[in-house]
Design a protein around this motif. Sequence first.
Motif, PDB file in Angstrom:
ATOM      1  N   TYR B  76       1.094  12.776  -8.092  1.00 37.43           N
ATOM      2  CA  TYR B  76       1.405  11.849  -7.006  1.00 37.43           C
ATOM      3  C   TYR B  76       2.789  12.149  -6.422  1.00 37.43           C
ATOM      4  O   TYR B  76       2.956  12.211  -5.206  1.00 37.43           O
ATOM      5  CB  TYR B  76       1.335  10.396  -7.496  1.00 37.43           C
ATOM      6  CG  TYR B  76       1.448   9.421  -6.351  1.00 37.43           C
ATOM      7  CD1 TYR B  76       0.320   9.030  -5.649  1.00 37.43           C
ATOM      8  CD2 TYR B  76       2.686   8.928  -5.957  1.00 37.43           C
ATOM      9  CE1 TYR B  76       0.423   8.174  -4.563  1.00 37.43           C
ATOM     10  CE2 TYR B  76       2.802   8.080  -4.875  1.00 37.43           C
ATOM     11  CZ  TYR B  76       1.671   7.699  -4.182  1.00 37.43           C
ATOM     12  OH  TYR B  76       1.777   6.860  -3.106  1.00 37.43           O
ATOM     13  N   HIS B  83       3.879  15.693   1.455  1.00 36.43           N
ATOM     14  CA  HIS B  83       3.389  14.956   2.630  1.00 36.43           C
ATOM     15  C   HIS B  83       4.541  14.644   3.577  1.00 36.43           C
ATOM     16  O   HIS B  83       4.483  14.973   4.771  1.00 36.43           O
ATOM     17  CB  HIS B  83       2.701  13.663   2.185  1.00 36.43           C
ATOM     18  CG  HIS B  83       2.522  12.650   3.286  1.00 36.43           C
ATOM     19  ND1 HIS B  83       1.514  12.739   4.214  1.00 36.43           N
ATOM     20  CD2 HIS B  83       3.220  11.531   3.605  1.00 36.43           C
ATOM     21  CE1 HIS B  83       1.604  11.718   5.054  1.00 36.43           C
ATOM     22  NE2 HIS B  83       2.636  10.969   4.710  1.00 36.43           N
ATOM     23  N   HIS B 398       6.471   4.570   9.244  1.00 35.14           N
ATOM     24  CA  HIS B 398       5.224   5.074   9.819  1.00 35.14           C
ATOM     25  C   HIS B 398       4.971   4.455  11.191  1.00 35.14           C
ATOM     26  O   HIS B 398       4.426   5.109  12.073  1.00 35.14           O
ATOM     27  CB  HIS B 398       4.051   4.820   8.877  1.00 35.14           C
ATOM     28  CG  HIS B 398       4.011   5.793   7.735  1.00 35.14           C
ATOM     29  ND1 HIS B 398       4.562   5.529   6.514  1.00 35.14           N
ATOM     30  CD2 HIS B 398       3.506   7.045   7.643  1.00 35.14           C
ATOM     31  CE1 HIS B 398       4.390   6.568   5.706  1.00 35.14           C
ATOM     32  NE2 HIS B 398       3.751   7.503   6.368  1.00 35.14           N
ATOM     33  N   ARG B 459       6.923   4.938  -3.392  1.00 34.56           N
ATOM     34  CA  ARG B 459       6.815   6.034  -4.363  1.00 34.56           C
ATOM     35  C   ARG B 459       6.346   5.558  -5.731  1.00 34.56           C
ATOM     36  O   ARG B 459       6.842   6.011  -6.764  1.00 34.56           O
ATOM     37  CB  ARG B 459       8.146   6.765  -4.511  1.00 34.56           C
ATOM     38  CG  ARG B 459       8.579   7.437  -3.226  1.00 34.56           C
ATOM     39  CD  ARG B 459       9.950   8.063  -3.349  1.00 34.56           C
ATOM     40  NE  ARG B 459      10.302   8.764  -2.106  1.00 34.56           N
ATOM     41  CZ  ARG B 459      11.503   9.229  -1.835  1.00 34.56           C
ATOM     42  NH1 ARG B 459      12.474   9.084  -2.692  1.00 34.56           N
ATOM     43  NH2 ARG B 459      11.742   9.856  -0.714  1.00 34.56           N
TER      44      ARG B 459
HETATM   45  C1  HEM Z   1      -1.966   9.942   8.939  1.00 35.40           C
HETATM   46  C2  HEM Z   1      -1.774   8.837   8.312  1.00 35.40           C
HETATM   47  C3  HEM Z   1      -0.710   8.655   7.265  1.00 35.40           C
HETATM   48  C4  HEM Z   1      -0.894   7.978   6.113  1.00 35.40           C
HETATM   49  C5  HEM Z   1      -2.177   7.288   5.656  1.00 35.40           C
HETATM   50  C6  HEM Z   1       0.342   8.063   5.378  1.00 35.40           C
HETATM   51  C7  HEM Z   1       0.536   7.493   4.133  1.00 35.40           C
HETATM   52  C8  HEM Z   1       1.675   7.637   3.372  1.00 35.40           C
HETATM   53  C9  HEM Z   1       1.838   7.194   2.034  1.00 35.40           C
HETATM   54  C10 HEM Z   1       0.773   6.474   1.217  1.00 35.40           C
HETATM   55  C11 HEM Z   1       3.091   7.539   1.634  1.00 35.40           C
HETATM   56  C12 HEM Z   1       3.688   7.381   0.256  1.00 35.40           C
HETATM   57  C13 HEM Z   1       4.453   6.163   0.119  1.00 35.40           C
HETATM   58  C14 HEM Z   1       5.004   6.069  -1.260  1.00 35.40           C
HETATM   59  O1  HEM Z   1       4.312   6.344  -2.241  1.00 35.40           O
HETATM   60  O2  HEM Z   1       6.173   5.711  -1.324  1.00 35.40           O
HETATM   61  C15 HEM Z   1       3.736   8.188   2.729  1.00 35.40           C
HETATM   62  C16 HEM Z   1       5.045   8.655   2.703  1.00 35.40           C
HETATM   63  C17 HEM Z   1       5.654   9.260   3.782  1.00 35.40           C
HETATM   64  N1  HEM Z   1       5.090   9.555   5.014  1.00 35.40           N
HETATM   65 FE1  HEM Z   1       3.182   9.158   5.545  1.00 35.40          FE
HETATM   66  N2  HEM Z   1       1.263   8.773   6.102  1.00 35.40           N
HETATM   67  C18 HEM Z   1       0.664   9.156   7.276  1.00 35.40           C
HETATM   68  C19 HEM Z   1       1.250   9.876   8.308  1.00 35.40           C
HETATM   69  C20 HEM Z   1       2.585  10.241   8.346  1.00 35.40           C
HETATM   70  C21 HEM Z   1       3.241  10.875   9.467  1.00 35.40           C
HETATM   71  C22 HEM Z   1       2.554  11.256  10.774  1.00 35.40           C
HETATM   72  C23 HEM Z   1       4.541  11.068   9.110  1.00 35.40           C
HETATM   73  C24 HEM Z   1       5.686  11.689   9.883  1.00 35.40           C
HETATM   74  C25 HEM Z   1       5.680  12.142  11.080  1.00 35.40           C
HETATM   75  C26 HEM Z   1       4.710  10.559   7.779  1.00 35.40           C
HETATM   76  C27 HEM Z   1       5.908  10.574   7.088  1.00 35.40           C
HETATM   77  C28 HEM Z   1       6.063  10.134   5.803  1.00 35.40           C
HETATM   78  C29 HEM Z   1       7.287  10.225   5.061  1.00 35.40           C
HETATM   79  C30 HEM Z   1       8.617  10.811   5.552  1.00 35.40           C
HETATM   80  C31 HEM Z   1       7.044   9.682   3.796  1.00 35.40           C
HETATM   81  C32 HEM Z   1       8.031   9.525   2.671  1.00 35.40           C
HETATM   82  C33 HEM Z   1       7.853  10.584   1.659  1.00 35.40           C
HETATM   83  C34 HEM Z   1       8.804  10.391   0.556  1.00 35.40           C
HETATM   84  O3  HEM Z   1       8.890   9.255   0.053  1.00 35.40           O
HETATM   85  O4  HEM Z   1       9.473  11.370   0.179  1.00 35.40           O
HETATM   86  N3  HEM Z   1       3.504  10.069   7.338  1.00 35.40           N
HETATM   87  N4  HEM Z   1       2.842   8.255   3.781  1.00 35.40           N
END
Ligand code: HEM
Lengths: 202, 629
Positions: B76, B83, B398, B459
Amino acid sequence: MSAHTDLNTGPLEYRSHEGRMTILGFWIFLGAEVVLFSTLFATYAVLFGKTADAPVPAELFELPMVLIMTFLLLTSSFTCGIAIHHMRRGSLKGLFVWLGITLALGLGFLGFEIYEFVHYAHEGASLPSSAFWSAFFVLTGTHGLHVLLGIGWAVLILIQLRQRGLTPVTSRKVFVVGLYWHFLDVIWIFIFTSVYLIGMVV
Amino acid sequence: MVSIVLVSIAIVFVLTYFKKWGWLWREWITTVDHKKIGIMYIIAALAMLFRGGVDALLMRTQLTLPGMEFLDSQHYNEIFTTHGTIMIIFMAMPFLIGLMNYIVPLQIGARDVAFPFLNALSFWSFAFGAMIFNLSFVIGGSPDAGWTSYTPMAGAALNPGPAQNYYLIGLQVAGIGTLATGINFMVTILKMRAPGMNMMRLPIFTWSTFITSFIIVFAFPILTVALALMTIDRIFGSHFFTLTGEGMPMMWANLFWLWGHPEVYIVILPAFGIFSEVISTFARKQLFGYKAMVYSMVVIAGLSFIVWVHHFFTMGAGGGVNSFFSITTMLIAVPTGVKIFNWLGTMYKGRIRFDTPMLWSLAFIPCFVIGGVTGVMLAMAAADYQYHNTYFLVAHFHYVLIAGTVFGCFAGLTFWYPKMFGHKMNEKLGKISFWLFVIGFNVCFFPMYFLGFAGMPRRTYTIEPEWMPLNVTASIGAVLMAIGFAVFVYNIYYSFRYSKRETHGDTWDGRALEWATTTPVPFYNFATVPKVEGPEAYWILKEKGGTTYEKDKVEPIHMPSDSGIPFIMMAFMFVASFGLIWEWMWMAIPGIIGVLVCMVIRSFDYDDGFYVSVKEIKRIEEKAREGEQ
Ligand code: HEM
Ligand SMILES: [Cu+2]
């Protein structure tokens, strides 16, 4: 893209559209370099005094050597200016001689820097010794690496001058490498004052 | 992982089978044409959106029910790290840079960017950087310290092995190219404008590109240094961010966000530019408050550099510092608000058409406002102690990133698609994918605000039972978005097969110069460059009955030659990077030497391009303009 020279006055390197764009682009690049070095300086400032068990800078820095290095680099900036002056007058020979002197001075500077690094390492201060020394070596080392690249680059341009003489393209290249060289000099002045002078008194 | 290998093998097979290698090399790999480079950026970005989206689905699956055992915690961690990194660095930025590449030279009436060779170099550095990063899932383990890679967690002591190195080097290689792109576009916009196009006549997307380039030039060197310092820490044992040797782990957070916050504006300002273009075109009105739009972008760019501490209010900076950064952060809402009112003002009394690009732009406004308002909530330092690192934050970013950047990319792609490929994307499929995606997006992320209030941490790889209902909802939303994306991609295929071919260049009754040339765009862009007489140059041109092909004014056009050096040089860089990642100097050093040799070869290369003859231009134009009369 227009290759035709759209101006017939002014210095040779500015006489084509390409030449002007390259020079502007290089100025912007130097702006980015300023940010790069500023970040390194800031890092150095933050880690100043964090010498852990390694020697402190005042124990190692020696004024005479740093003065010689400064002298070499400042003079080389001056001779580089003279080289450009000769280029403007259309004197290929003058350009060759003075650019050659510039590079020799630059090499001298590098020689001292390498000596300095080796010497410090012997005294127990190297990259992994402490946060302070990491910052010191990376800051001065990055500058040194730039000088090295500058020398290599200028040598390539000297060869091209041999092959082609002074054209809008070669003169633009000389001009740009000249800018770069002056820029390295300016950075060194900051290193000299904020690293060596301050390091010696604090 | 298996899928990556299979896809690679499939691509190699298909190319060999259809004997397309030579074509690929000649037409694409060695190209320096800004239009082709733009298209390659966009294709790569779509692929990365797919990859990042699959990651997102995996995460959402794991988080749907309490006690799921779909992914273990390590896995994870790796997935949310890749991601986040991929979405921001290898999807959002390249997508926008791709659009800029295609559109900006056309909008200012130029034949190419200022430095076409450098442009190709930038693209290949991005492509190989992305490859390095993606390779981490195949060999040696993926980075798992979050896209922010905080030290000391990401340092050698707590995170040994090559995984973190993939992050450092992959971003470094791509970052060099981004910096070059920034310089390139600044010079392009300053020096390559058509006669009469002064700065206050620039189309707003070009303005946004210009300001973005500024941010890139001033922010990316900070990232370069930060990544280099951590690399040196990890590989050569220095002590910048370590807990030993009096290093300062907190300095990483400062450096990272000094770059990182401006970075979020690098991916939002061009999207603002796109929305402005789309809204004025489809409201059939001149953009309302053009100057206010430009100045607000300038102010946003400036402020973006003095807010970074809001990312770590809770890490002990003290009241004074927190207050300062709290206020600067909230200030950004002001120019952003100005922009929102300008968009609304543009639509006011406009005769609005609801084509797909416009729908994306309309949906952007309310969603982005939600993201923005919650952003201001986060900016209150005291309150942030409550939301910090909860799902409230995940929902917020997001909302701004997807509603801003992703909607913007989709709007821009559907808007300029006919210009790029000579046919529209299918409207019906476009609308289906739009509604699925937008509804899915809100269903997915809106509940996360409440999860944040309920205390669900960011996270985390597993959830508590009381968070289940909202998490199930979110996962359903994620699936809807995935279907929406799939329809979008299918639409590309469908339109390629069945859409009506365009016979003229001006699909949407456009206002800026990119619509003034034929579709598909000839490689030299404009046969004769028009004289610009005011803002919205093409609109004026149309009213006067002007054209970009004045038969008797055609002159030979100078164009740059293609070159394989950018690709080869970055391939060497790839080798060097792989060596560094595994700390194999025997591999890294030859790689670096290869890069240097390429630079030397380039330095001696005096190829000055070639001229397109008047006859050839006339032949191309006549053929392209046949359908027009
Ligand atoms: C397409 C649908 C998307 C879904 C369903 C999604 C879902 C998620 C989920 C579940 C997390 C993890 C949260 C966690 O565990 O803390 C996450 C983290 C993140 N997402 Fe997305 N996301 C999507 C699209 C995007 C897009 C388009 C971007 C940026 C342009 C993005 C940028 C990020 C970033 C920067 C993180 C933080 C990662 C980290 O904690 O290091 N996401 N997202
Ligand atoms: Cu921020």
